[in-house]
Design an enzyme around this catalytic site. Structure first.
Site, mmCIF file in Angstrom:
data_model
loop_
_atom_site.group_PDB
_atom_site.id
_atom_site.type_symbol
_atom_site.label_atom_id
_atom_site.label_comp_id
_atom_site.label_asym_id
_atom_site.label_seq_id
_atom_site.Cartn_x
_atom_site.Cartn_y
_atom_site.Cartn_z
ATOM 1 N N CYS A 1 -94.356 29.162 56.162
ATOM 2 C CA CYS A 1 -93.350 28.584 55.260
ATOM 3 C C CYS A 1 -93.177 27.102 55.568
ATOM 4 C CB CYS A 1 -92.028 29.326 55.416
ATOM 5 S SG CYS A 1 -90.713 28.585 54.466
ATOM 6 N N CYS B 1 -89.705 25.690 55.362
ATOM 7 C CA CYS B 1 -88.773 26.126 56.422
ATOM 8 C C CYS B 1 -88.975 25.287 57.684
ATOM 9 C CB CYS B 1 -89.005 27.582 56.797
ATOM 10 S SG CYS B 1 -89.039 28.709 55.425
ATOM 11 N N ASP B 2 -90.243 25.063 58.054
ATOM 12 C CA ASP B 2 -90.533 24.478 59.368
ATOM 13 C C ASP B 2 -91.126 23.072 59.325
ATOM 14 O OD1 ASP B 2 -89.647 26.828 60.287
ATOM 15 O OD2 ASP B 2 -91.449 27.406 61.383
#
Ligand code: NDP
Length: 323
Positions: free
Chosen positions: A140, A143-144
């Site tokens: 993701c 997300c990161d």
């Protein structure tokens, strides 16, 4: 045991749309959000192709709006997952068709169920992906990505997700490798163009990842450049983050003993309606599937939303005894 008319499993565009329609139809639906409330769109950035948003919309925002809309009409939206599912057709004492157990132990008897459990990111299946999970391996980017500012990362895949992730990361990272196994990208032309124009994205066509290396986290990847059997070349690249964007598999595991699935696990329904089929190919009354868990072809939010709408209408008609 709690009794509900309509139980919806999943909170992506399909689940929330089903909840909006079912609650407006007076079915008082209960929706279990699942492991990833809001579904896959919460891991994306801008959604540019959903009709009605000329300037695009943030994926998280869109899902919060859908949730809000479902709540407004009285949907009962709950955290957590459903961990058990069975048919009750062999138990005449129960009036509902389905018995479900939530992960907190709540037992529910439902007259109709809409499966909208979506799909989850695929991994390559390398032992090193497990070894470095959370230490540089991620599926993701949004997300990161933040953790890789001014670093070097690689994205695996050649579809729209890979291109979108590579572009997103290119605004944060110093350099992005896009590792593509074919000699071309599968992504839409507009995404391809953006990737080709990004100065800090280097596309490695015809490359496959065979391993990762690093002391306390990912420091690099072992790749093979392969044109054919006679032309193979080992290449190592130095990276800090390794992002997978090679597609998704349907979250249909919970239902696999009861429903028909294709070879890849996508739940089978009638061709023109979201009515779920059993293993003999017969419709299971009151059971519907919507969104990516049943869609190996289109996998778009707008398509998922439309199928959630259809599933809720089917549930309403089933309960009214008109179908
Ligand atoms: P896709 O299935 O479209 O693409 C997957 C990519 O990963 C392909 O390039 C595929 O290679 C590659 N791949 C698969 N398995 C492996 C493997 N084992 N090793 C290396 N590479 C592998 O998935 P996406 O998630 O990109 O897209 C899914 C759907 O969602 C599509 O319809 C897409 O258009 C849509 N989408 C739309 C977006 C938008 O419009 N903003 C954003 C994101 C997705 P190969 O080509 O060789 O099979």
């Amino acid at each position: 045991m709690e009794q509900v008319k309509c139980l919806i499993i999943g909170s992506g565009p399909a689940g929330y749309t089903a909840a909006i329609y079912a609650s407006r139809a007076g079915l008082k639906p209960v929706l279990y959000s699942g492991l990833q409330p809001g579904g896959q769109l919460t891991t994306t950035t801008e959604v540019e192709n959903f009709p009605g948003y000329p300037q695009g919309v943030d994926g998280n925002q869109m899902m919060m709006d859908l949730r809000e809309q479902a709540l407004r009409f009285g949907s009962d939206i709950r955290d957590g997952s459903i961990s058990r599912f069975s048919l009750t057709q062999n138990n005449p004492e129960l009036s509902g068709n389905f018995i479900l157990t939530a992960e907190n132990g709540t037992e529910i008897e439902a007259q109709t169920v809409i499966i909208a459990t979506g799909a989850s990111a695929k991994y390559l299946g390398l032992a090193d992906e497990e070894k470095y999970r959370g230490m540089g391996v991620c599926a993701c980017a949004t997300c990161d990505g933040f953790f890789y500012r001014k670093r070097t990362v690689a994205v695996v895949g050649g579809g729209d997700t890979a291109c979108e992730d590579a572009l997103y990361l290119s605004h944060l990272a110093k350099k992005v490798y896009l590792i593509v196994r074919k000699p071309y990208l599968r992504a839409s032309k507009v995404m391809q163009q953006r990737v080709f124009e990004a100065e800090n994205i280097e596309i490695l066509f015809e490359h496959n990842t065979i391993g990762l290396f690093g002391e306390d986290g990912v420091e690099g990847a072992h790749l093979v450049k392969r044109k054919d059997e006679a032309d193979e070349q080992m290449v190592d690249i130095a990276i800090d983050g390794f992002f997978l964007a090679i597609g998704h598999h349907p979250n249909s595991e919970l239902f696999k003993d009861v429903v028909a699935t294709d070879d890849n696990g996508f739940i089978k329904t009638l061709a023109d309606r979201p009515c779920v089929l059993d293993k003999e190919g017969n419709v299971i009354p009151g059971l519907y599937a919507a969104g990516d868990v049943t869609d190996p072809v289109y996998r778009q939010a707008i398509v998922a939303a439309a199928s959630g709408c259809k599933a809720a209408i089917e549930a309403e008609r089933h309960l009214a005894g008109t179908m």
